[in-house]
Scaffold this motif. Structure first.
Motif, mmCIF file in Angstrom:
data_model
loop_
_atom_site.group_PDB
_atom_site.id
_atom_site.type_symbol
_atom_site.label_atom_id
_atom_site.label_comp_id
_atom_site.label_asym_id
_atom_site.label_seq_id
_atom_site.Cartn_x
_atom_site.Cartn_y
_atom_site.Cartn_z
ATOM 1 N N LEU A 195 1.063 -1.375 -0.157
ATOM 2 C CA LEU A 195 -0.139 -0.050 -0.154
ATOM 3 C C LEU A 195 0.840 1.160 -0.099
ATOM 4 N N LYS A 196 2.022 1.161 0.474
ATOM 5 C CA LYS A 196 2.864 2.147 0.431
ATOM 6 C C LYS A 196 2.747 3.274 1.133
ATOM 7 N N LEU A 197 2.199 2.726 2.436
ATOM 8 C CA LEU A 197 1.524 3.824 3.335
ATOM 9 C C LEU A 197 2.564 4.711 4.005
ATOM 10 N N GLU A 198 2.334 5.880 4.381
ATOM 11 C CA GLU A 198 3.296 6.821 5.149
ATOM 12 C C GLU A 198 2.758 7.442 6.328
ATOM 13 N N ASP A 199 3.324 7.731 7.405
ATOM 14 C CA ASP A 199 2.549 8.440 8.275
ATOM 15 C C ASP A 199 2.001 9.829 7.836
ATOM 16 N N GLY A 200 1.141 10.163 8.293
ATOM 17 C CA GLY A 200 0.449 11.428 7.992
ATOM 18 C C GLY A 200 -0.602 11.403 6.709
ATOM 19 N N MET A 201 -0.636 10.342 5.923
ATOM 20 C CA MET A 201 -1.481 10.172 4.867
ATOM 21 C C MET A 201 -2.791 10.031 5.415
ATOM 22 N N SER A 202 -3.639 10.622 4.364
ATOM 23 C CA SER A 202 -5.195 10.394 4.762
ATOM 24 C C SER A 202 -5.426 8.971 4.142
ATOM 25 N N VAL A 203 -6.240 8.138 4.797
ATOM 26 C CA VAL A 203 -6.523 7.116 4.526
ATOM 27 C C VAL A 203 -7.854 6.808 4.750
ATOM 28 N N SER A 204 -8.547 5.487 4.223
ATOM 29 C CA SER A 204 -10.241 5.200 4.624
ATOM 30 C C SER A 204 -9.958 3.787 5.072
ATOM 31 N N PHE A 205 -10.971 3.611 6.022
ATOM 32 C CA PHE A 205 -10.772 2.179 6.792
ATOM 33 C C PHE A 205 -12.425 1.829 7.140
ATOM 34 N N GLN A 206 -12.493 0.552 7.161
ATOM 35 C CA GLN A 206 -13.688 -0.066 7.468
ATOM 36 C C GLN A 206 -13.506 -1.099 8.589
ATOM 37 N N ILE A 207 -14.582 -1.587 9.444
ATOM 38 C CA ILE A 207 -14.409 -2.408 10.549
ATOM 39 C C ILE A 207 -15.545 -3.379 10.221
ATOM 40 N N ARG A 208 -14.493 -4.787 9.936
ATOM 41 C CA ARG A 208 -15.321 -5.778 9.574
ATOM 42 C C ARG A 208 -16.138 -6.721 10.607
ATOM 43 N N GLU A 209 -15.258 -6.593 11.711
ATOM 44 C CA GLU A 209 -16.267 -7.518 12.932
ATOM 45 C C GLU A 209 -16.099 -6.730 14.000
ATOM 46 N N TYR A 210 -17.096 -6.448 14.837
ATOM 47 C CA TYR A 210 -17.315 -5.862 15.987
ATOM 48 C C TYR A 210 -18.151 -6.866 17.018
ATOM 49 N N ARG A 211 -18.042 -6.366 18.324
ATOM 50 C CA ARG A 211 -19.148 -6.952 19.092
ATOM 51 C C ARG A 211 -19.454 -6.131 20.264
ATOM 52 N N VAL A 212 -20.602 -6.376 20.738
ATOM 53 C CA VAL A 212 -21.421 -5.432 21.603
ATOM 54 C C VAL A 212 -20.925 -6.059 23.163
ATOM 55 N N LEU A 213 -19.926 -5.234 23.956
ATOM 56 C CA LEU A 213 -19.219 -5.916 25.113
ATOM 57 C C LEU A 213 -20.304 -5.708 26.207
ATOM 58 N N ALA A 214 -20.348 -6.621 27.124
ATOM 59 C CA ALA A 214 -20.785 -6.563 28.412
ATOM 60 C C ALA A 214 -20.117 -5.732 29.091
ATOM 61 N N ARG A 215 -20.673 -5.102 30.294
ATOM 62 C CA ARG A 215 -20.119 -4.441 31.045
ATOM 63 C C ARG A 215 -19.148 -5.271 31.966
ATOM 64 N N GLU A 216 -18.164 -4.433 32.441
ATOM 65 C CA GLU A 216 -17.266 -5.086 33.435
ATOM 66 C C GLU A 216 -17.788 -5.858 34.435
ATOM 67 N N GLY A 217 -17.633 -7.026 34.847
ATOM 68 C CA GLY A 217 -18.041 -7.672 35.814
ATOM 69 C C GLY A 217 -19.392 -8.570 35.690
ATOM 70 N N GLU A 218 -20.096 -7.928 34.431
ATOM 71 C CA GLU A 218 -21.372 -8.708 34.120
ATOM 72 C C GLU A 218 -20.716 -10.189 33.425
ATOM 73 N N ILE A 219 -21.637 -11.045 33.564
ATOM 74 C CA ILE A 219 -21.249 -12.436 33.241
ATOM 75 C C ILE A 219 -22.230 -12.742 31.856
ATOM 76 N N LEU A 220 -22.903 -12.029 31.311
ATOM 77 C CA LEU A 220 -23.984 -12.284 30.195
ATOM 78 C C LEU A 220 -22.847 -12.616 29.036
ATOM 79 N N THR A 221 -23.122 -13.291 28.462
ATOM 80 C CA THR A 221 -22.636 -13.594 27.118
ATOM 81 C C THR A 221 -23.151 -12.636 25.981
ATOM 82 N N PRO A 222 -22.514 -11.581 25.587
ATOM 83 C CA PRO A 222 -23.080 -10.742 24.537
ATOM 84 C C PRO A 222 -23.321 -11.320 23.334
#
Lengths: 314, 276, 344, 365
Positions: free
Chosen positions: D324-351
């Protein structure tokens, strides 16, 4: 270890550290003052004592040391030491084990109690024993009824000496055992060792140096104790420990004999220091080899090292 | 709570060792001490104070305090100097000097007293030079201070020395790079770091001096109101057949010992906190 | 390795305990009889010789070995030690008062002990003399010289030393016996002497050491016997004895401690030992140690010359010890008052 | 079942070190207890060993209740973090210690020590003292010592904690091999997630005295039960978002949030490898500036900053970066392929696991 290195790496006259060192002149002036002080204050008394002891020639010296009462007092002192040292060693081991291996209420109080002989005048110790064991004391009537003698006899002097010297072994062991932590002991437990096996095979070998120092200090102190036994001694010639015999000879205008016998104690003191220095150098060789540096992080050394342990640096 | 204790005592021997420790301390320390307190309480406050506040006894406490204080202060001066020289400089005989510092600790006090009494006496090697100057080397407060200095010297040196050894010289070098001279560095950088250990050493030396008896017995001459120290008052009472007086003074000294021990503990705690 | 070491340490510990136990057990030999004589400071050499002589007589007539032990210290202190359990068979102290106290406080000997032996249980006496520096540079010849300013007087503490009480009472008695002297003037005289005392040792021996070995003071008040003893033994140190015109009869009495001696099975021996002190042999030994013998020609026979001196007794100047103690040496007595006046 | 804990709790005074924990370890399993310091994992290990006693609950080893069995008779092998070698004894004496306690015949002891020395590669070191050994050797002596009396289970406290990074890698592989060879039930404690992932058959994750999750390395990495686990295992971008209109939003980023009520705060997490980056500013939906590139060996970590000031971490192989020949300071675009909703700390439910392919909501390509 680090200490040694530090010392080796910073000799006073390396040029590179000029900025943070005194000028050579100042250094030598300070060294000079220290040398004069040590010379006048520590060396001269020793020299003068040996001078007085040998002033009348080796023959008089030998005969002062071999007269019956002197031999008796040596025997008496050795008897006291032989009784006191093992007792205090047992106490030191037990106290160090209890204080470093367990948490319990009143621990701080116990530690303070162990330091008590350092702060108390030995003469007070003698008075305590008289208050308890004197025939007009607490146990007096009972002792008299059973014809038992404690004060003005050997048991009293042993007790007085025990009181004055009991902290030495404990004081040497406690910091050592604290810094070593309990992991090797736990390891021995997981391997099936019983309490005694843990103690004999794991704990004792690893504290042997501290124990030895403690024993040496206790022995030296037990043999040299004056104040406490001064109060409870029966002043019978031949039943006086060496320091009292010195006092007695001095009072009898037998000055050179007093110095001769005193020189015996001085030899004992110098011997103690030499032995301690030798042990320390052996210990440090092993330490330098890494045998005594704890591989695990130091668990705790909350106890500050009291100066009473007189750590002689390398 | 029971569970808590149980788990903490993984290693065996708690009962045995603590039991033995307490038994030993009881026989050696606690029972004799309570016997003395009990006998002391028999005389009532009136009797107690009569002996404790006797003018001669008060003079002796004063001397004990002042002489011990003086000796400890002088030792702070010379002891710190010795520690400094021993740690920082290399010179021939350094190891010997280091070993000699322990001499007063190892030398029985009776021997020290005998020797110092001889050395500072009018015919002694040092005393003969002092006499023309009008200084009495023995049977004088001077002699008492000398003897107390002798017995308590190692405590200051051996407390300051390890601290000085672990002292990072980089700090001094930093001060030097910032333009501080040697003296200023010493007083502004080194001394404050050493101060807790110096104070601890002072306290230990002071306590040691306060309890000293053996050497003083040989050099002080026990002159009432002039060269008598507190333990000698006690001996005097014993010699005079005044057991009650001896017990009263012993109790008083015991209380002082506890106070000093407590103070030393406080100082050490403080010093430790300061150092951390 | 460690297994062996552990064994060694263990063996060592037990061994030393055993050794200690062995040392602790004193050997009791039925063939050996021992007698403990609790005495005061300046009689060490004297009893050394007496014991040797007595032992010689003993072995001539007995199969068992006799061992006489000596304990020396300040007289009052020795009395207290006996009261507190020191197992003396006989006491030979500096003054009757100390033995009275033993009798009063413990009952281990009868209160009338002083009547049991001749001369109020006093086999020999002494008197208080002066010891001065060689050549007597301060020209100290008699009691008044002691109160001159610039004269330092060395005497032990009368509160602890029996010898010193005799010193004190000698000075007191001299002043009291002067024309116009009474209790007040005598007290004042004693106070003036004590103003000249720079050091108060607790015992007679300590005072002698202070004077001779440490070179402190111009004159030492001491018993005649102790003065001679010191001069003959103090190596390389010198002084001179000055006998004042008048002095006190110092009476060091002796007594058997009945209960202890009976307990040890040496009661007859103890009595025999004390009676031996009255024999000509012992009286001559006393004379040679410059104790003035009760037997008239013992001194002559021993070839010892005692300088003439007018001696007065305690009874003449203040009655008995009870009275002397209460007036002068008890807590708050005249001596204490003198001391608190000294307070700077 | 080799080890079983039922509702085990441990309190030290007022402090609860372990809270109501139950799990089992199968015969021959290699299990890692993972968590930050103070998480309770070492306490659990020490309770299994008998060095601590549980305040509540029951502990079984091979079906036998062990709560009141003293440590000496539990027959477990324990390897301490600092090894706790007996420094006054030789290697031989160290290994032989437990056998001597059992009063075995000297010949048998020698044979067993020799056998272990061989297995653990300690031949020729028998006469040495611990201080004459390297860190790795010391550790092997400690393990040999623990194994000598043939324990039922082997417990290791931070086995790799005291050696330097380079030897660590070797030791890990070696431990796995050893386990394969001996097939002894092994439980070890570590605070290093990478180590736990690499070595164990199963991982137990502890935090503040709780057992947060238990599973194979893959399970806990891919399906963390809560935010703590997710954050502790590997690097994760976590964004706190507010739901509005069924969509969770933060600045320019938005994720579908069906089933969450309006105004609710959600935490969304995504791994750096799930972030795709393009040099072309318009290839993906989100724009950002490449702030900084960290070289991590064959992988690179990119730090992206969105116009709203959010910092998103992405991961990329060296090859892709070069391509990709990336360098610091360049403008780029991105996407997020996978994500998950997180349970709050201490909660034991499976999100609920939300895998969106290709992903991000809306008009993106």
């Amino acid at each position: 270890m680090a200490r040694n290195l530090h010392r080796v790496l910073t000799p006073a006259n390396t040029r590179s550290r000029r900025g943070a060192d005194e000028s050579r002149l100042t250094q030598w002036i300070l060294i000079g003052i220290a040398a004069i002080f040590v010379g006048l204050f520590l060396v001269l008394p020793l020299v003068s004592m040996f001078y007085e002891a040998f002033r009348k020639g080796p023959g008089a010296y030998i005969s002062a040391l071999t007269q019956e009462n002197t031999l008796d007092s040596i025997r008496y002192t050795l008897t006291i030491a032989v009784l006191v040292v093992p007792l205090n060693a047992l106490f030191g081991l037990a106290a160090a084990w209890a204080l470093t291996r367990f948490q319990f209420r009143g621990k701080a109080l116990l530690t303070t109690l162990i330091d008590l002989p350092f702060a108390i005048s030995p003469v007070v110790v003698g008075v305590m024993l008289i208050a308890l064991f004197g025939y007009q004391g607490w146990l007096g009537p009972w002792l008299r009824a059973h014809d038992l003698k404690v004060v003005f006899a050997l048991p009293g002097m042993v007790l007085a000496t025990v009181f004055v010297t009991f902290p030495f072994v404990a004081r040497e062991l406690i910091p050592m055992m604290q810094s070593q932590g309990t992991e090797p002991e736990q390891a021995a437990l997981t391997l099936g060792a019983s309490g005694w096996q843990v103690f004999w095979h794991v704990t004792l070998p690893s504290i042997k140096w501290a124990l030895l120092y403690g024993l040496i200090l206790t022995t030296a102190r037990a043999m040299g104790e004056f104040g406490a036994v001064f109060v409870v001694s029966n002043r019978i010639a031949g039943e006086m420990p060496i320091p009292l015999w010195v006092d007695n000879l001095n009072a009898d205008h037998r000055g050179s004999e007093a110095f001769a016998v005193a020189s015996l104690l001085a030899f004992l003191a110098l011997g103690t220091l030499a032995l301690k220095a030798w042990l320390e150098s052996r210990h440090q060789e092993e330490e330098a080899a890494g045998l005594w540096t704890t591989s695990s992080p130091v668990i705790n050394s909350g106890e500050s090292e009291t100066a009473f342990t007189t750590q002689t640096p390398p | 709570m029971k569970q808590y204790c149980k788990t903490r005592r993984l290693l065996p021997g708690f009962r045995l060792t603590l039991g033995f420790t307490l038994f030993y301390l009881s026989v050696v320390v606690l029972i004799p001490m309570s016997a003395m307190i009990l006998r002391g309480s028999g005389m009532g406050w009136g009797g107690f104070w009569k002996y404790v506040l006797d003018p001669r006894a008060i003079a002796a406490y004063k001397l004990s305090l002042v002489a011990s204080m003086t000796a400890a202060l002088l030792n702070v001066l010379f002891g710190t100097l010795l520690a400094w020289v021993l740690v920082r400089y290399t010179f021939p005989g350094r190891r010997l000097m280091d070993a000699l510092v322990d001499v007063p600790f190892a030398l029985p006090t009776a021997v020290a007293g005998l020797t110092l009494g001889n050395l500072y006496g009018p015919q002694g090697w040092i005393g003969q030079w002092l006499a023309p100057m009008g200084i009495a080397g023995v049977n004088s407060r001077f002699g008492v201070v000398i003897a107390l200095m002798f017995v308590s010297l190692p405590f200051v040196v051996r407390t300051v020395q390890p601290v000085l050894e672990t002292f990072e010289q980089e700090v001094e070098e930093a001060a030097a790079t910032l333009g501080a001279g040697r003296w200023r560095t010493f007083f502004r950088v080194v001394l404050p770091t050493l101060l807790p250990s110096i104070i601890t050493g002072f306290a230990l030396a002071f306590a040691r001096a306060l309890g000293e008896f053996g050497s003083i017995q040989f050099v002080s001459g026990s002159i009432p109101f002039r060269t008598e120290i507190a333990p000698q008052i006690l001996i005097q009472h014993l010699d005079e057949h005044e057991t009650a007086g001896a017990i009263a003074v012993a109790l008083f000294l015991l209380i002082i010992s506890f106070l000093i021990l407590g103070t030393i503990n406080l100082i050490e705690t403080w010093a430790r906190r300061f150092q951390n | 390795m460690t297994w062996i070491m552990a064994r060694i340490v263990r063996a060592g510990l037990f061994g030393s305990l055993l050794l200690g136990a062995m040392f602790g057990i004193s050997c009791t030999d039925p063939q050996r009889v021992s007698l403990l004589n609790v005495s005061f400071d300046p009689t060490r050499e004297f009893f050394g010789e007496i014991n040797a002589a007595f032992q010689k007589n003993w072995t001539a007539t007995n199969a068992t070995t006799l061992r006489i032990q000596q304990s020396h210290g300040g007289s009052a202190k020795q009395a207290r030690a006996v009261i507190d359990g020191l197992d003396a068979d006989v006491v030979t102290l500096a003054l009757g008062h100390d033995i009275d106290r033993i009798a009063a406080e413990t009952g281990i000997l009868p209160r009338d002990w002083q009547q049991r032996l001749p001369n109020r249980s006093t086999p020999y006496t002494s008197t208080v003399v002066f010891m001065v520096r060689k050549g007597n540079p301060k020209r100290i010849l008699n009691w008044p010289d002691l109160v001159r300013s610039g004269v330092q007087v060395i005497t032990p503490n009368p509160k602890s030393s029996g010898g010193a009480r005799w010193n004190y009472l000698a000075a007191y008695g001299w002043a009291r016996r002067q024309p116009g002297g009474d209790d007040r003037s005598a007290r004042e005289f004693v106070a003036r002497i004590f103003r000249n005392v720079p050091v108060l040792d607790s015992g007679a021996r300590g005072a002698t050491v202070t004077f001779l070995q440490r070179g402190i003071g111009d004159v030492l008040l001491t018993w005649e016997s102790e003065a001679h003893q010191a001069l003959s033994h103090a190596e390389g140190l010198s002084g001179e004895i000055v006998t004042p015109s008048e002095s006190i009869v110092a009476e060091p009495p002796v007594a058997v401690i009945d209960r202890n001696a009976r307990k040890h099975g040496v009661l007859p021996l103890a009595e025999c030992y004390l009676r031996f002190l009255y024999t000509e042999e012992a009286q001559m030994i006393a004379a040679r140690h410059h104790f003035r013998p009760q037997l008239e020609n013992a001194a002559m026979k021993a070839g010892v010359h005692f300088p003439p001196i007018v001696r007065f007794s305690l009874a003449e100047i203040c009655g008995d010890w009870q009275a002397a103690h209460a007036a002068h040496f008890a807590t708050g007595g005249w001596f204490d008052q003198i001391q608190s006046q000294r307070k700077p | 079942m080799s080890i079983e804990l039922r509702h085990i709790s441990k309190r030290f005074g007022d402090i609860t070190a372990v809270r109501n924990i139950s799990f089992t370890v199968g015969e021959g399993e290699l299990v890692g207890l993972l968590g930050p310091s103070g998480g309770g994992k070492t306490t659990v290990l020490r309770m299994i060993a008998g060095l601590e006693t549980p305040t509540e609950g029951d502990l079984f080893v091979r079906g036998r209740r062990m709560n009141d069995v003293p440590v000496q008779t539990r027959n477990i092998g324990f390897v301490f973090q600092g090894y706790a070698l007996f420094k006054t004894m030789t290697v031989f004496d160290n290994i032989a210690f437990g056998l001597r306690i059992q009063k075995q015949q000297p010949a048998d002891i020698a044979a067993r020590v020799e056998e272990l020395a061989k297995t653990l590669g300690l031949e020729g070191l028998e006469r040495r003292f611990p201080h004459q050994l390297s860190g790795g050797q010391r550790q092997r002596v400690a393990i040999a010592r623990a194994l000598a009396p043939k324990p039922n289970v082997l417990l290791l406290d931070e086995p790799f904690g005291a050696v330097d990074a380079k030897i660590r890698q070797e030791l890990r592989e070696w431990l796995v091999q050893l386990h394969d060879e001996l097939n002894i039930t092994t439980v070890f404690v570590t605070h290093d997630q990478e180590e736990a992932m690499e070595v164990s058959n199963r991982i137990l994750i502890f935090s503040r005295g709780n057992l947060e999750q238990l599973g194979s390395p893959r399970e806990v990495y891919e399906q963390p039960r809560n935010e703590f686990v997710a954050r502790f295992i590997g690097v994760m971008n976590v964004l706190e978002m507010t739901v509005s209109g069924g969509i969770a939003r933060l600045g320019g980023l938005s994720f579908p949030a069906h089933g969450h009520s309006e105004g609710q705060t959600l935490r969304i997490g995504f791994r750096p490898y799930a972030v795709q980056v393009s040099k072309s500013p318009n290839e993906y939906r989100h724009q950002a500036i490449l702030k900084h590139t960290y070289f991590l060996g064959i992988m690179l970590r990119l730090e992206l900053e969105t116009p709203d000031g959010l910092v998103v971490r992405a991961r990329m192989s060296k090859e892709d970066y070069a391509r990709l020949k990336l360098e610091d300071g360049m403008s780029v675009s991105f996407q997020i392929r996978e994500y998950r909703v997180l349970a709050r700390e201490g909660e034991i439910l499976t999100p609920e696991v939300s895998l969106s392919q290709p992903t991000v909501l809306g008009e993106g390509i």
